[in-house]
Design an enzyme around this catalytic site. Structure first.
Site, PDB file in Angstrom:
ATOM      1  NE  ARG A  65      -1.310  18.645  39.446  1.00 19.86           N
ATOM      2  CZ  ARG A  65       0.007  18.510  39.442  1.00 19.86           C
ATOM      3  NH1 ARG A  65       0.550  17.355  39.235  1.00 19.86           N
ATOM      4  NH2 ARG A  65       0.800  19.543  39.655  1.00 19.86           N
ATOM      5  CG  ASP A 201      12.406  39.456  27.879  1.00 18.76           C
ATOM      6  OD1 ASP A 201      11.856  40.330  28.582  1.00 18.76           O
ATOM      7  OD2 ASP A 201      13.605  39.187  27.966  1.00 18.76           O
ATOM      8  CG  HIS A 202       7.295  40.791  31.511  1.00 21.57           C
ATOM      9  ND1 HIS A 202       8.196  40.026  32.196  1.00 21.57           N
ATOM     10  CD2 HIS A 202       7.098  41.887  32.276  1.00 21.57           C
ATOM     11  CE1 HIS A 202       8.526  40.628  33.315  1.00 21.57           C
ATOM     12  NE2 HIS A 202       7.868  41.776  33.395  1.00 21.57           N
ATOM     13  CD  GLU A 240      12.178  42.736  40.704  1.00 21.47           C
ATOM     14  OE1 GLU A 240      10.967  42.525  40.558  1.00 21.47           O
ATOM     15  OE2 GLU A 240      13.038  41.845  40.701  1.00 21.47           O
ATOM     16  CG  ASP A 259      14.286  35.919  37.933  1.00 21.72           C
ATOM     17  OD1 ASP A 259      13.457  35.413  37.151  1.00 21.72           O
ATOM     18  OD2 ASP A 259      13.974  36.748  38.812  1.00 21.72           O
ATOM     19  CG  HIS A 264      13.481  40.856  32.076  1.00 18.73           C
ATOM     20  ND1 HIS A 264      12.695  40.219  31.148  1.00 18.73           N
ATOM     21  CD2 HIS A 264      12.974  40.512  33.280  1.00 18.73           C
ATOM     22  CE1 HIS A 264      11.768  39.517  31.767  1.00 18.73           C
ATOM     23  NE2 HIS A 264      11.910  39.672  33.067  1.00 18.73           N
ATOM     24  CE  LYS A 362      13.523  38.700  42.610  1.00 18.80           C
ATOM     25  NZ  LYS A 362      12.545  39.428  41.778  1.00 18.80           N
TER      26      LYS A 362
HETATM   27  C1  BG6 Z   1      10.238  38.490  36.093  1.00 18.63           C
HETATM   28  C2  BG6 Z   1      11.189  37.923  37.125  1.00 18.63           C
HETATM   29  O1  BG6 Z   1      10.612  38.081  34.813  1.00 18.63           O
HETATM   30  O2  BG6 Z   1      10.249  39.906  36.155  1.00 18.63           O
HETATM   31  C3  BG6 Z   1      10.842  38.428  38.502  1.00 18.63           C
HETATM   32  O3  BG6 Z   1      11.124  36.512  37.097  1.00 18.63           O
HETATM   33  C4  BG6 Z   1      10.723  39.930  38.512  1.00 18.63           C
HETATM   34  O4  BG6 Z   1      11.790  38.002  39.452  1.00 18.63           O
HETATM   35  C5  BG6 Z   1       9.807  40.418  37.395  1.00 18.63           C
HETATM   36  O5  BG6 Z   1      10.209  40.330  39.767  1.00 18.63           O
HETATM   37  C6  BG6 Z   1       9.783  41.928  37.304  1.00 18.63           C
HETATM   38  O6  BG6 Z   1       8.866  42.338  36.339  1.00 18.63           O
HETATM   39  P1  BG6 Z   1       8.318  43.831  36.324  1.00 18.63           P
HETATM   40  O7  BG6 Z   1       7.518  43.919  35.069  1.00 18.63           O
HETATM   41  O8  BG6 Z   1       7.503  43.997  37.567  1.00 18.63           O
HETATM   42  O9  BG6 Z   1       9.508  44.722  36.317  1.00 18.63           O
END
Ligand code: BG6
Length: 509
Positions: A65, A201-202, A240, A259, A264, A362
């Site tokens: 935007r 899904d990284h 985390e 989340d 994951h 977290k």
């Molecule tokens: C994301 C979550 O998918 O993964 C976050 O939405 C999280 O809340 C993050 O902090 C963690 O990713 P990584 O690769 O740093 O473990």
């Protein structure tokens, strides 16, 4: 010499040591000024360029935007890459990439902006030889999906015609429950064909996660004991140390289970527990994951085996950390969980009776993701009891991050005259075993999108199977208060009690 009638299937295969470079194409990022784009996507594009993995005909398009021109977007991309890229900075690489950068300003409901985007892609066919190929990355809040997808349908952006390919990349969350994820899947599938949809899904892009598959299926060592006959239990942890930062808008009301547990953690469970796929193509792998996700069961006693928590103020690494309710934009009476733990079962012959304990949180003491497989005790020990007092159970720990690697714990003789046996560890560390550094997850996944390789992307059925696990859990938690835990501790007491009830304890990684 080949036997008569035998053809070596490997002879004509591509040399896999030579990296594949995608077809000429454009990568269009919606929401390009957002957090994800700045921290992960733009640095990953630079890293790919730096490694020579982008095609000679390439264009990077930003859509947002802001009232910006190409130069503003280019500046943002440069700053993001300088800050977040994994590989060294090279002026030449950047200059080539910068020449491919375009920006289209506009709101998602702005017809004219989408017409301009369509027009820009057509122009890039001539100027950059992108051959009509384009991947659209939806790095935008989920409520904006329908508008953007409909715009892409209206303008024909989603349709490659006979020019080349069109793909869409969808970021999690894939809905917030089973019903909404089905709606989202239907919507996406009405605009793109299923093979052109890439859900990110990284965690699946992480090298160590992929190594789980290599470890299980490239060796003879593990698979024979990877079952209920030998495995006592499995713990999957994603801890985390950070809080929610400035993400209250997304996080509050969603919580830790939606989340990361839904995606994951369940993906990690699927890769740990699935059967061997017949090959490593996308379909074969996804078929096995869907099967195992569909076999997951929740405990009948959720009171005892599902725990949610919320962090209170505390201390982390010598610094004071505020509580969740004090984070900006979090309502003072929020009941959103920042910690979730649950015991799951996998109802298959391989896993019947083996508990899978999952936890995420977290503001825990450190950032660590690992899968720990604990084995049963030997049925008989021919040593005096007094000599084996310090012998635990065999354990295999896949360290997803940090200190990427694998640790095996087993008993060993203590030097001396007695037959005393004690636990020792054997370590494999990525950093020591290989000279190559690991690509970032997003680097790998963006490359795979451009290559059209869907192996590491969950398909809609996996997403739906995961929500089928989550929905009853979320329903059970509705209206309940999360247990409080102090920032910098390993989560609520109820979570420890849950494992104690089973005669076990969480690992303290
Ligand atoms: C994301 C979550 O998918 O993964 C976050 O939405 C999280 O809340 C993050 O902090 C963690 O990713 P990584 O690769 O740093 O473990």
């Amino acid at each position: 010499m080949a036997a008569a009638g035998y053809t070596n299937p490997l002879r004509d295969a591509r040399d896999r040591r030579i990296p594949r470079v995608p077809d000429p194409c454009a990568l269009v990022v919606f929401g390009v000024t957002g957090d994800l784009a700045r921290k992960k996507l733009l640095p990953a594009v630079y890293d790919l360029a730096n490694r020579g993995l982008l095609p000679p005909g390439f264009a990077l398009l930003g859509f947002s935007r802001r009232d910006w021109g190409d130069a503003d977007f280019s500046q943002l991309a440069m700053e993001s890459a300088q800050k977040g890229a994994r590989t060294p900075w090279r002026d030449g690489v950047w200059e080539r990439l910068a020449a491919s950068i375009r920006f289209v300003p506009g709101a998602f409901d702005d017809d004219e902006a989408f017409d301009t985007l369509q027009q820009t892609l057509i122009e890039l066919e001539d100027s950059h030889g992108i051959h009509g190929n384009a991947a659209f990355y939806l790095s935008i809040p989920p409520p904006a999906f329908p508008t953007v997808l409909k715009q892409m349908q209206r303008t024909g952006l989603a349709d490659s015609g006979d020019r080349g390919w069109r793909r869409v990349v969808v970021e999690k969350p894939f809905g917030h429950d089973l019903a909404s994820s089905r709606d989202l899947n239907q919507l996406v599938d009405s605009v793109f064909t299923a093979d052109d949809v890439f859900r990110i899904d990284h965690y699946l892009g992480k090298e160590t996660v992929q190594n789980l598959l290599a470890m299980r299926f490239a060796n003879t060592l593990f698979e024979p004991i990877w079952n209920a006959n030998f495995v006592d239990s499995v713990q999957i942890t994603m801890a985390e140390d950070v809080g929610i930062g400035s993400r209250a808008g997304f996080y509050d009301g969603a919580g830790a289970a939606r989340d990361v547990l839904q995606n994951h953690l369940l993906q990690l469970l699927a890769l740990t527990a699935m059967e061997e796929p017949v090959s490593f193509d996308a379909d074969s792998l996804r078929i096995e994951k869907v099967k195992v996700l569909g076999a997951i069961s929740l405990p009948s006693d959720l009171h005892a085996y599902a725990v949610r928590g919320q962090y209170e103020a505390g201390w982390l690494a010598g610094e004071r950390a505020i509580g969740y309710l004090e984070e900006s934009d979090v309502p003072a009476d929020s009941t959103t969980e920042t910690y979730a733990a649950v015991r799951l079962g996998v109802e298959t012959r391989r896993w019947g009776g083996v508990p899978f304990y999952l936890r995420t949180g977290k503001r825990l003491p450190r950032r660590v993701t690992e899968i720990a497989v604990t084995f049963k005790r030997a049925p008989h020990l021919p040593f005096p009891v007094t000599d084996t007092q310090e012998l635990g159970r065999n354990q295999l720990v896949v360290r997803v991050q940090p200190d990427e690697g694998v640790t095996m714990r087993f008993g060993s003789k203590v030097p001396g005259t007695a037959m005393e046996v004690r636990d020792v560890s054997m370590d494999f560390l990525y950093g020591e075993a290989f000279t190559e550094s690991s690509p970032e997850a997003y680097e790998r996944l963006i490359l795979d999108v451009l290559l059209g390789d869907a192996t590491l992307f969950p398909r809609n059925l996996e997403v739906e199977a995961s929500w089928r696990v989550l929905d009853p859990l979320e329903a059970f938690w509705v209206g309940s208060q999360p247990e409080r835990y102090r920032a910098g501790t390993w989560g609520p007491a109820g979570s420890d009690a849950m494992l104690r009830r089973d005669g076990r304890a969480w690992r303290r990684p």
